[in-house]
Every structure is written in structure tokens, then in C-alpha cells.
Write a protein that holds these residues in place. Sequence first.
Motif, PDB file in Angstrom:
ATOM      1  N   GLN A   5      37.418  47.224  40.753  1.00  0.00           N
ATOM      2  CA  GLN A   5      36.724  46.682  39.582  1.00  0.00           C
ATOM      3  C   GLN A   5      37.265  47.297  38.293  1.00  0.00           C
ATOM      4  N   ALA A   6      37.410  48.624  38.278  1.00  0.00           N
ATOM      5  CA  ALA A   6      37.932  49.303  37.084  1.00  0.00           C
ATOM      6  C   ALA A   6      39.367  48.868  36.798  1.00  0.00           C
ATOM      7  N   ASP A   7      40.152  48.715  37.853  1.00  0.00           N
ATOM      8  CA  ASP A   7      41.550  48.309  37.696  1.00  0.00           C
ATOM      9  C   ASP A   7      41.650  46.897  37.135  1.00  0.00           C
ATOM     10  N   ILE A   8      40.864  45.982  37.693  1.00  0.00           N
ATOM     11  CA  ILE A   8      40.901  44.583  37.237  1.00  0.00           C
ATOM     12  C   ILE A   8      40.422  44.473  35.793  1.00  0.00           C
ATOM     13  N   GLN A   9      39.377  45.220  35.451  1.00  0.00           N
ATOM     14  CA  GLN A   9      38.874  45.179  34.073  1.00  0.00           C
ATOM     15  C   GLN A   9      39.925  45.704  33.094  1.00  0.00           C
ATOM     16  N   ALA A  10      40.632  46.760  33.494  1.00  0.00           N
ATOM     17  CA  ALA A  10      41.690  47.305  32.634  1.00  0.00           C
ATOM     18  C   ALA A  10      42.832  46.303  32.489  1.00  0.00           C
ATOM     19  N   ARG A  11      43.217  45.674  33.599  1.00  0.00           N
ATOM     20  CA  ARG A  11      44.302  44.690  33.540  1.00  0.00           C
ATOM     21  C   ARG A  11      43.902  43.474  32.712  1.00  0.00           C
TER      22      ARG A  11
END
Length: 408
Positions: A42-48
Motif C-alpha cells: 500500500q505504501a509503495d503503490i501510494q508513493a508510486r
Amino acid sequence: MELQKSTLEAEQKLSAPQKKFQKLCQKIEQEQVRLNEWQTAQADIQARASREILPTYAQLREIIFQQIEQLVAQKQQKMTAAQLMKLDQKIEQLCLQLLRSPQISAEHSQFLTELLNSYGHHIELPDTDEVDLRSEAETDEENAEPSAQDRFESDESEQERLTQLKLESLKHFLCEEYDLDLDFFDFQHDPLDLDDFIEKFEHKMREQEELHFLNQLYGKQRAFAEQQIAREKAKVAKKQQQREEAKKLATQSIKAIYLKITALIHPDREQDEQKKQEKTVLMQQANQAYEANDLLTLLNLQIQLSQQHNLSFANQQLKAYNLLLEEQLETLQTQVDDIIYSFDWSQFLYSNRKIKVQDLYRKYQQDYQHAQQKVVRAKEILEQYQNLKELKQLMRSRYVWEMHSEMM
């Protein structure tokens, strides 16, 4: 968690509560791993998305704004009344589409609002004088240094106001979603606690559904249904009471469990050097679990050590702990589901199996590619709008002309 082989004796036959405990422990560990994977994803997708998708849609909004400007400019060219009417419809459509986005700039918002008002809409613009006066007042307030108490009260008041607005918005949404009247929300709830409101709302909805169901039955059928509903409610209430008692027991037992463990594995009482090192490691685990109030780890240690030393473990006590572990497992599963369904899966096809982290990355890639395709298509449309001949050609086909919409 496994004890070293050199410290293990032949395993005793496990009781049903012990088997259930071990199974629950295994499921909880698996679900914790799954939760960590989803939190990371979730954190990775939000950052991307912040780096890739959001700028792409910002570019798309800018191109659509340029389309509007181009269509407004083309109205100065020689056209038939029917062509001008089509242009006006398209301009109005694109303006409304852009205004739905909260990310548009104030300058673009003002331009679009004025343009729509010229088409007969009644969208209010902020009063410039009021904005200036407000800005001056805000500047004066900023220059005055507020006290810590004032800042705290201001923040608290603002938070309460936002919560009340969210609550009112939620009530109107639920009215539309479930065809309710505002009078439906006459139940008592904490006005500043949305979770409490949702819990009370769901409770009342269940009661209404039960009543609606019972009203369709008569005689023995209704009596039987009422008995079944009463039994289910009694089971739920009993389960909740058991869990509450188990929580009290766990709070009282953590220290007692810890003391029993330390009595069994204290390294200073071990003569064998290898076993002493193993027990030192176990003691460190027990100390860390006790400091973290980690009942699960302490129970795991106690059960394994009880088996090793041929000590009995009260099944009645273990049943109570199993209730807590079931609740912990449900909580973990809910946390995972909350993350999964915080994303929109409506345009993503998947089988009936559980949604996996890999599905999220595939979905994100599709969303990103879709956004990029929208930008490419919007640029192509802008080029066509810039060429009067191509623009008139587009307007000749109603199907093609209507396809040039809903780009956001």
C-alpha cells in the motif's frame, strides 16, 4: 516459535484446546505476514502514484483545459448555427468535467466558472473584496503569536467541526444509499465518534431487517423464526461475554505465565553449557514478550515448556485464551481487508480466489497505462480541435463527436 531440539522431550498427546491453540497461532503468524505485505505494498503503490499517476492526470487536466480554450477560439471562425451549438455543448461538457476535479487551479476554476455562467449556469464565485479582507485578517492573525492553549483549543474546535461535517455528509449519503429519512438517525450516539455512529446505525439496520423479515411470517413460522433469532443473539452475547472474561484473565495472567516460564528455564540453574545457552535465548524471548505485553508468545513458550517438563496446562484456561486468539485473528483479517478494498477493483478482473499483493501491482500498472493512454488521446484530440477542417469533420459524425468526452 520452536524450542531447540536438544531441549525437547517426546511430545505428549495434545488435547483439543492445545491443538486449536497451535492452529490459531499458526494462522495468526500467517495473517501477520500477510498484513505486513499489504501494508508495504500500500505504501509503495501510494508513493508510486504520487510520482507517476497524479502528475499524469495533472497533465491530462491541462490538455483538456487547452481543448476548451481552443474550442472557444474556434467559435470565431465561420460556422453554421448547428456547428456552433455542438461547440457550445462540447465546451460546457468539458468545463463541467474539469470542475469536478478538486485539483484544478484557482485560475482555471474561475475561468471555467465564468464560462459556464455564460451558458446559463449559476455557479457562485468568491467575492474578491471578501477574499482580500479575509486575507488581510488572516495576515493580522498570523502576525499575532497565539498562546499554546489558544492553538490547542483552535485545533480541537476545528477537529470537532470537521467531524460534525463528516457525520452530516455520511447521514445524507446513507439516506440516498438506503432510501432513508433523516429521522432514521434518532438513536443515541457520540456526536464526535464516527465509529460509534456507524456501529449504532448497523445495529438499527439489523433490527429493521429482522422486523421486516418477521412481518412477512405468521403463526408458527414467525414463532420459530423469533426463537432462532433469539438463539443467535444469545450465542453472540455469550461469545462476547466469554471474550471479555478472557481479556480480564489474560491481563491478570501475563505476569503469572512469565514467572512460571522463568522458573522453568532460568539459565543459572542449568549445568549443561549448551542447554544453558539455549535457555538464555529463551529467557531473552520471554523478557521481550513480557515487556511488550505479548500474551501470544508467552503462552506459546509456556505450552511447549509444559510438554517438555510433563506439566499439565489447564484446558479451561486455554479455551479462554483461544477466544482471544480468535478475536486477534479476526482483527488481522479485517485490517488486511480494509487495505485491499481501499483500492477500486471495479475495472480489474480476477478470479474468486483471494486477492494477492501481485494483483495490486498488476492493477496499478493497468491504471497507470490507462492514464498515459488518456493523455496521448487527449493530445490527439487537441490537435484535431486546432485544425478547423478536422474539427468540422469530427462534428459531422455524432458518434465520433460524443466519443471525445469523459477523458478524466
